[in-house]
Design a protein around this motif. Structure first.
Motif, PDB file in Angstrom:
ATOM      1  N   TRP A  67       0.829  -1.202   0.000  1.00 14.54           N
ATOM      2  CA  TRP A  67       0.000   0.000   0.000  1.00 14.54           C
ATOM      3  C   TRP A  67       0.865   1.254   0.000  1.00 14.54           C
ATOM      4  N   HIS A  68       1.912   1.251   0.819  1.00 14.86           N
ATOM      5  CA  HIS A  68       2.813   2.400   0.897  1.00 14.86           C
ATOM      6  C   HIS A  68       3.427   2.709  -0.469  1.00 14.86           C
ATOM      7  N   PHE A  69       3.903   1.688  -1.153  1.00 13.54           N
ATOM      8  CA  PHE A  69       4.585   1.928  -2.423  1.00 13.54           C
ATOM      9  C   PHE A  69       3.610   2.197  -3.560  1.00 13.54           C
ATOM     10  N   LEU A  70       2.379   1.710  -3.445  1.00 16.80           N
ATOM     11  CA  LEU A  70       1.371   2.103  -4.422  1.00 16.80           C
ATOM     12  C   LEU A  70       1.122   3.606  -4.321  1.00 16.80           C
ATOM     13  N   LEU A  71       0.940   4.103  -3.100  1.00 15.66           N
ATOM     14  CA  LEU A  71       0.707   5.534  -2.906  1.00 15.66           C
ATOM     15  C   LEU A  71       1.928   6.355  -3.333  1.00 15.66           C
ATOM     16  N   LYS A  72       3.102   5.835  -3.081  1.00 15.25           N
ATOM     17  CA  LYS A  72       4.328   6.533  -3.503  1.00 15.25           C
ATOM     18  C   LYS A  72       4.368   6.659  -5.022  1.00 15.25           C
ATOM     19  N   ASP A  73       4.057   5.584  -5.727  1.00 15.36           N
ATOM     20  CA  ASP A  73       4.033   5.616  -7.189  1.00 15.36           C
ATOM     21  C   ASP A  73       2.920   6.537  -7.691  1.00 15.36           C
TER      22      ASP A  73
ATOM     23  N   VAL B   1     -12.112   1.495  -5.823  1.00 17.50           N
ATOM     24  CA  VAL B   1     -11.612   0.120  -5.767  1.00 17.50           C
ATOM     25  C   VAL B   1     -11.257  -0.304  -4.348  1.00 17.50           C
ATOM     26  N   PHE B   2     -10.560   0.557  -3.605  1.00 10.61           N
ATOM     27  CA  PHE B   2     -10.034   0.145  -2.305  1.00 10.61           C
ATOM     28  C   PHE B   2     -10.939   0.477  -1.119  1.00 10.61           C
ATOM     29  N   TYR B   3     -11.823   1.459  -1.265  1.00 12.75           N
ATOM     30  CA  TYR B   3     -12.610   1.894  -0.117  1.00 12.75           C
ATOM     31  C   TYR B   3     -14.121   1.716  -0.295  1.00 12.75           C
ATOM     32  N   MET B   4     -14.643   2.151  -1.412  1.00 11.52           N
ATOM     33  CA  MET B   4     -16.087   2.185  -1.581  1.00 11.52           C
ATOM     34  C   MET B   4     -16.689   0.823  -1.923  1.00 11.52           C
ATOM     35  N   THR B   5     -15.919  -0.025  -2.587  1.00  8.12           N
ATOM     36  CA  THR B   5     -16.396  -1.368  -2.930  1.00  8.12           C
ATOM     37  C   THR B   5     -16.206  -2.283  -1.725  1.00  8.12           C
ATOM     38  N   PRO B   6     -17.287  -2.824  -1.166  1.00 10.33           N
ATOM     39  CA  PRO B   6     -17.172  -3.660   0.051  1.00 10.33           C
ATOM     40  C   PRO B   6     -16.304  -4.899  -0.172  1.00 10.33           C
ATOM     41  N   TYR B   7     -15.664  -5.333   0.894  1.00 16.36           N
ATOM     42  CA  TYR B   7     -14.871  -6.567   0.881  1.00 16.36           C
ATOM     43  C   TYR B   7     -15.746  -7.714   1.385  1.00 16.36           C
ATOM     44  N   GLU B   8     -15.554  -8.874   0.792  1.00 19.77           N
ATOM     45  CA  GLU B   8     -16.317 -10.050   1.212  1.00 19.77           C
ATOM     46  C   GLU B   8     -15.766 -10.558   2.540  1.00 19.77           C
ATOM     47  N   ASN B   9     -16.648 -10.771   3.510  1.00 20.95           N
ATOM     48  CA  ASN B   9     -16.207 -11.215   4.835  1.00 20.95           C
ATOM     49  C   ASN B   9     -15.751 -12.672   4.859  1.00 20.95           C
ATOM     50  N   ASP B  10     -16.255 -13.483   3.925  1.00 20.04           N
ATOM     51  CA  ASP B  10     -15.885 -14.898   3.933  1.00 20.04           C
ATOM     52  C   ASP B  10     -14.690 -15.198   3.049  1.00 20.04           C
ATOM     53  N   ILE B  11     -14.038 -14.161   2.541  1.00 21.98           N
ATOM     54  CA  ILE B  11     -12.829 -14.310   1.731  1.00 21.98           C
ATOM     55  C   ILE B  11     -11.712 -13.514   2.388  1.00 21.98           C
TER      56      ILE B  11
ATOM     57  N   SER C 192      -6.057 -11.396   0.137  1.00 23.14           N
ATOM     58  CA  SER C 192      -6.163 -11.887  -1.238  1.00 23.14           C
ATOM     59  C   SER C 192      -7.039 -10.953  -2.070  1.00 23.14           C
ATOM     60  N   GLN C 193      -8.089 -10.401  -1.458  1.00 25.85           N
ATOM     61  CA  GLN C 193      -8.936  -9.431  -2.156  1.00 25.85           C
ATOM     62  C   GLN C 193      -8.143  -8.164  -2.460  1.00 25.85           C
ATOM     63  N   PHE C 194      -7.335  -7.746  -1.493  1.00 25.49           N
ATOM     64  CA  PHE C 194      -6.513  -6.551  -1.705  1.00 25.49           C
ATOM     65  C   PHE C 194      -5.546  -6.755  -2.868  1.00 25.49           C
ATOM     66  N   GLU C 195      -4.915  -7.923  -2.945  1.00 21.07           N
ATOM     67  CA  GLU C 195      -3.961  -8.204  -4.015  1.00 21.07           C
ATOM     68  C   GLU C 195      -4.626  -8.102  -5.379  1.00 21.07           C
ATOM     69  N   GLU C 196      -5.847  -8.607  -5.489  1.00 21.58           N
ATOM     70  CA  GLU C 196      -6.575  -8.527  -6.757  1.00 21.58           C
ATOM     71  C   GLU C 196      -6.856  -7.077  -7.130  1.00 21.58           C
ATOM     72  N   ARG C 197      -7.239  -6.289  -6.148  1.00 27.42           N
ATOM     73  CA  ARG C 197      -7.550  -4.883  -6.402  1.00 27.42           C
ATOM     74  C   ARG C 197      -6.276  -4.094  -6.711  1.00 27.42           C
ATOM     75  N   LEU C 198      -5.208  -4.454  -6.033  1.00 31.56           N
ATOM     76  CA  LEU C 198      -3.931  -3.797  -6.277  1.00 31.56           C
ATOM     77  C   LEU C 198      -3.490  -3.981  -7.727  1.00 31.56           C
ATOM     78  N   GLU C 199      -3.605  -5.199  -8.219  1.00 29.52           N
ATOM     79  CA  GLU C 199      -3.229  -5.490  -9.598  1.00 29.52           C
ATOM     80  C   GLU C 199      -4.095  -4.694 -10.573  1.00 29.52           C
ATOM     81  N   LYS C 200      -5.387  -4.622 -10.265  1.00 35.84           N
ATOM     82  CA  LYS C 200      -6.306  -3.866 -11.132  1.00 35.84           C
ATOM     83  C   LYS C 200      -5.907  -2.394 -11.219  1.00 35.84           C
ATOM     84  N   VAL C 201      -5.601  -1.789 -10.094  1.00 40.30           N
ATOM     85  CA  VAL C 201      -5.261  -0.362 -10.072  1.00 40.30           C
ATOM     86  C   VAL C 201      -3.912  -0.112 -10.736  1.00 40.30           C
ATOM     87  N   ARG C 202      -2.943  -0.969 -10.459  1.00 36.05           N
ATOM     88  CA  ARG C 202      -1.622  -0.784 -11.085  1.00 36.05           C
ATOM     89  C   ARG C 202      -1.717  -0.922 -12.599  1.00 36.05           C
TER      90      ARG C 202
END
Length: 215
Positions: free
Chosen positions: A149-155, A188-198, A202-212
């Motif tokens: 997260w830190h390096f995404l924001l830095k980029d 992507v990271f805040y407004m879209t809810p995260y699934e509680n049973d996942i 792993s959800q963050f990694e998927e979203r990270l790839e999408k944003v990058r």
């Protein structure tokens, strides 16, 4: 500056902050919230991200990035979650920066480490293991997440600076791109809810790839 790992012992224990709430006052908009912070707040308050924006968190713009932060009251500039006894009312799901204090984070050479701040007025602090102090499960995953997260924001900031430097006829388009990048980050990271049973990470990694891939 001396740095520590999560397995190190540091003098951070402050007797559960009894009689003190200095670190919950006068912080302005500096208690920035990462996606996991907002997920925990949403679950704790049983509110959506949008509902949290109504008095609990606000949006902060710094270096062209829009990020959420904990709100302070208007009257005495204390955290809105500080109760009448001067105690944290959300202690079990408090944000990462609150858990961290009186420690700070360092990302030198791409590695997350910790250092002691001098802002805490508590006397006779006791030694405590950093991992225990933070009280976060799966610390290895948590630290990896914070680093990414830190390096995404830095980029993101670097890209925004490059766009802000554009002059002439293309300047308006560059500003629109920065706006769209911010909206993507929030959506992507805040407004879209995260699934509680996942697993969150792993959800963050998927979203990270999408944003990058998007910028």
């Amino acid at each position: 500056m001396r740095v520590y790992s999560r397995n190190d012992m540091v003098k951070a224990g402050c007797n559960d902050c009894k009689g003190c709430s200095d670190c919950c006052r006068g912080m302005g908009d500096t208690i920035l919230l990462d996606p996991l912070d907002c997920k925990m707040l949403s679950e704790g308050f049983q509110k959506t991200f949008e509902e949290l924006l109504n008095g609990i968190i606000g949006l902060h713009v710094e270096e062209s990035i829009i990020l959420p932060h904990m709100q302070m009251t208007d009257g005495n500039s204390q955290c809105v979650c500080l109760n009448e006894e001067g105690r944290c009312s959300i202690h079990s799901f408090r944000p990462g920066l609150c858990r961290l204090f009186p420690l700070g984070r360092s990302y030198e050479e791409g590695k997350l480490q910790y250092f002691l701040l001098e802002a805490c007025p508590a006397q006779n602090k006791t030694k405590v293991k950093i991992e225990k102090w933070l009280q976060m499960p799966e610390m290895a995953k948590y630290e990896n997440y914070l680093t990414e997260w830190h390096f995404l924001l830095k980029d993101f900031r670097q890209k925004a600076l490059e766009l802000q430097a554009i002059q002439g006829e293309e300047a308006a388009g560059a500003q629109e791109t920065i706006k769209n990048m911010n909206m993507l980050l929030l959506q992507v990271f805040y407004m879209t809810p995260y699934e509680n049973d996942i697993d969150f990470y792993s959800q963050f990694e998927e979203r990270l790839e999408k944003v990058r891939n998007a910028f």
